[in-house]
Design an enzyme around this catalytic site. Structure first.
Site, PDB file in Angstrom:
ATOM      1  N   GLY A  46      -9.424  49.117 -20.861  1.00 19.69           N
ATOM      2  CA  GLY A  46     -10.515  48.997 -19.891  1.00 19.69           C
ATOM      3  C   GLY A  46     -10.323  49.535 -18.736  1.00 19.69           C
ATOM      4  N   CYS A  88      -2.596  46.647 -15.326  1.00 22.14           N
ATOM      5  CA  CYS A  88      -3.885  47.412 -14.985  1.00 22.14           C
ATOM      6  C   CYS A  88      -3.230  48.775 -15.052  1.00 22.14           C
ATOM      7  CB  CYS A  88      -4.020  46.803 -13.467  1.00 22.14           C
ATOM      8  SG  CYS A  88      -5.453  47.846 -12.723  1.00 22.14           S
ATOM      9  N   LEU A  89      -4.262  49.709 -15.353  1.00 22.45           N
ATOM     10  CA  LEU A  89      -3.947  51.082 -15.304  1.00 22.45           C
ATOM     11  C   LEU A  89      -3.823  51.747 -13.566  1.00 22.45           C
ATOM     12  CD1 LEU A  89      -6.568  52.330 -17.779  1.00 22.45           C
ATOM     13  CD2 LEU A  89      -4.022  53.065 -17.916  1.00 22.45           C
ATOM     14  N   HIS A 130     -11.063  40.795 -15.339  1.00 22.10           N
ATOM     15  CA  HIS A 130     -10.149  41.677 -14.596  1.00 22.10           C
ATOM     16  C   HIS A 130     -10.860  42.961 -14.384  1.00 22.10           C
ATOM     17  CE1 HIS A 130      -6.508  44.263 -14.159  1.00 22.10           C
ATOM     18  NE2 HIS A 130      -7.335  45.122 -14.296  1.00 22.10           N
ATOM     19  N   HIS A 134     -12.395  44.166 -10.339  1.00 24.00           N
ATOM     20  CA  HIS A 134     -12.127  45.653  -9.743  1.00 24.00           C
ATOM     21  C   HIS A 134     -13.537  46.155  -8.952  1.00 24.00           C
ATOM     22  CE1 HIS A 134      -8.463  47.461 -11.025  1.00 24.00           C
ATOM     23  NE2 HIS A 134      -8.608  47.154 -12.290  1.00 24.00           N
TER      24      HIS A 134
HETATM   25  C1  QAP Z   1      -7.435  45.232 -18.035  1.00 24.19           C
HETATM   26  O1  QAP Z   1      -6.034  46.922 -18.580  1.00 24.19           O
HETATM   27  C2  QAP Z   1      -6.741  44.187 -18.733  1.00 24.19           C
HETATM   28  O2  QAP Z   1       0.681  49.282 -16.633  1.00 24.19           O
HETATM   29  C3  QAP Z   1      -7.196  46.282 -18.896  1.00 24.19           C
HETATM   30  O3  QAP Z   1       1.680  51.292 -17.667  1.00 24.19           O
HETATM   31  C4  QAP Z   1      -5.920  43.346 -18.349  1.00 24.19           C
HETATM   32  O4  QAP Z   1      -6.242  48.814 -19.846  1.00 24.19           O
HETATM   33  C5  QAP Z   1      -7.301  43.689 -20.247  1.00 24.19           C
HETATM   34  C6  QAP Z   1      -2.160  49.959 -18.789  1.00 24.19           C
HETATM   35  C7  QAP Z   1      -5.490  42.147 -19.225  1.00 24.19           C
HETATM   36  C8  QAP Z   1      -6.915  42.799 -21.081  1.00 24.19           C
HETATM   37  C9  QAP Z   1      -5.912  42.061 -20.501  1.00 24.19           C
HETATM   38  C10 QAP Z   1      -1.345  49.380 -18.032  1.00 24.19           C
HETATM   39  C11 QAP Z   1      -1.618  51.147 -19.389  1.00 24.19           C
HETATM   40  C12 QAP Z   1      -3.418  49.439 -19.317  1.00 24.19           C
HETATM   41  C13 QAP Z   1      -0.044  49.892 -17.545  1.00 24.19           C
HETATM   42  C14 QAP Z   1      -5.260  48.121 -19.237  1.00 24.19           C
HETATM   43  C15 QAP Z   1       0.393  51.156 -18.209  1.00 24.19           C
HETATM   44  C16 QAP Z   1      -0.450  51.646 -19.037  1.00 24.19           C
HETATM   45  C17 QAP Z   1      -4.021  48.215 -18.654  1.00 24.19           C
HETATM   46 CO    CO Z   2      -7.391  47.199 -13.770  1.00 24.19          CO
END
Ligand code: QAP
Ligand code: CO
Length: 175
Positions: A46, A88-89, A130, A134
Site C-alpha cells: 500500500g 510502513c514503506l 494505515h 497517511h
Molecule cells: C501498510 O505497508 C500496511 O519496512 C502498507 O522494509 C501496514 O506496504 C498494510 C514495507 C500494515 C497492512 C498492514 C515496509 C516494505 C512495506 C518495510 C507496506 C520494508 C519494506 C510496507
Molecule cells: Co505507511
C-alpha cells in the site's frame, strides 16, 4: 515513473492531504506514478500520495495482484480489536505490534468518480486504516504509547544509521 518514497522526518508526511475534486488526466498520471513506485518498492502492498510528496487524498494498494485505488477515503465504521505487526514503506525495516479496530467500513471515490464502500478486516482493514492515517499526516509513531514510541524511534534510528553506514574498508595486498 517511480518516485522516491519520502521517509520519516520528511515534513510532507505530517501534513493533511487535500481532497481530490476532479479526476482528470493529471490525477491519472499521478496514480500511475504511485503504482510504479509501489511495484518498484520491495514488498510494498500500500502507498499513499504523501509518501511520494503529493498532498492529495489518494492511496493505492495491491494485496492479491489486483491494483486498487481510492480517492478521499474515510473510515465510517470500525469495530473489534486486532494486534498486527505493522510496517510502513516510509519507516523502512521497522515493524511494530499495534492494536487497532479489526473490521472497518471504508467509503471513498473510485476512478470513475463513483462513491464506493469497502468492508474489510484483518490485513486489508489494517491497510485501509494505515493509509488513511497517511492522508491525515499520521504515522505509526503517533499511535504509540510514549514507552513504545521511545523504543520504536530508537530502533528505527539504529536501522537507518546502519543502512546509511559506508561499507567496511577492505584492502587487498599484493601477495
Ligand atoms: C501498510 O505497508 C500496511 O519496512 C502498507 O522494509 C501496514 O506496504 C498494510 C514495507 C500494515 C497492512 C498492514 C515496509 C516494505 C512495506 C518495510 C507496506 C520494508 C519494506 C510496507
Ligand atoms: Co505507511
Amino acid at each position: 515513473m517511480a518516485q522516491q518514497i519520502r521517509t520519516f522526518g520528511d515534513p510532507v508526511l505530517k501534513t493533511q492531504a487535500a481532497q481530490v475534486t476532479d479526476i482528470d488526466g493529471k490525477i491519472a498520471r499521478l496514480v500511475d506514478d504511485m503504482f510504479d513506485t509501489l511495484y518498484t518498492s520491495e514488498s510494498g502492498i500500500g502507498l499513499a500520495a504523501p509518501q511520494i510528496g503529493v498532498q492529495k487524498q489518494i492511496f493505492v494498494w495491491d494485496m492479491d495482484d489486483q491494483p486498487m485505488v481510492i480517492f478521499n477515503p474515510e473510515i465510517v465504521e470500525a469495530r473489534g480489536e486486532w494486534v498486527y505487526d505493522e510496517g510502513c514503506l516510509s519507516i523502512p525495516g521497522l515493524y511494530v505490534e499495534m492494536m487497532r479496530p479489526n473490521e472497518v467500513l471504508m467509503r471513498g471515490v473510485d476512478l470513475d468518480g463513483n462513491t464506493i464502500e469497502i468492508e474489510a478486516s484483518e490485513l486489508a482493514g489494517r491497510l485501509f486504516q494505515h493509509e488513511i492515517d497517511h492522508l491525515n499526516g499520521v504515522l505509526m509513531f503517533d499511535r504509540m504509547q510514549p514507552e513504545q514510541r521511545k523504543e520504536a524511534l530508537a530502533e528505527y534510528r539504529r536501522l537507518r544509521d546502519a543502512a546509511a553506514a559506508p561499507p567496511p574498508r577492505r584492502r587487498l595486498r599484493l601477495s
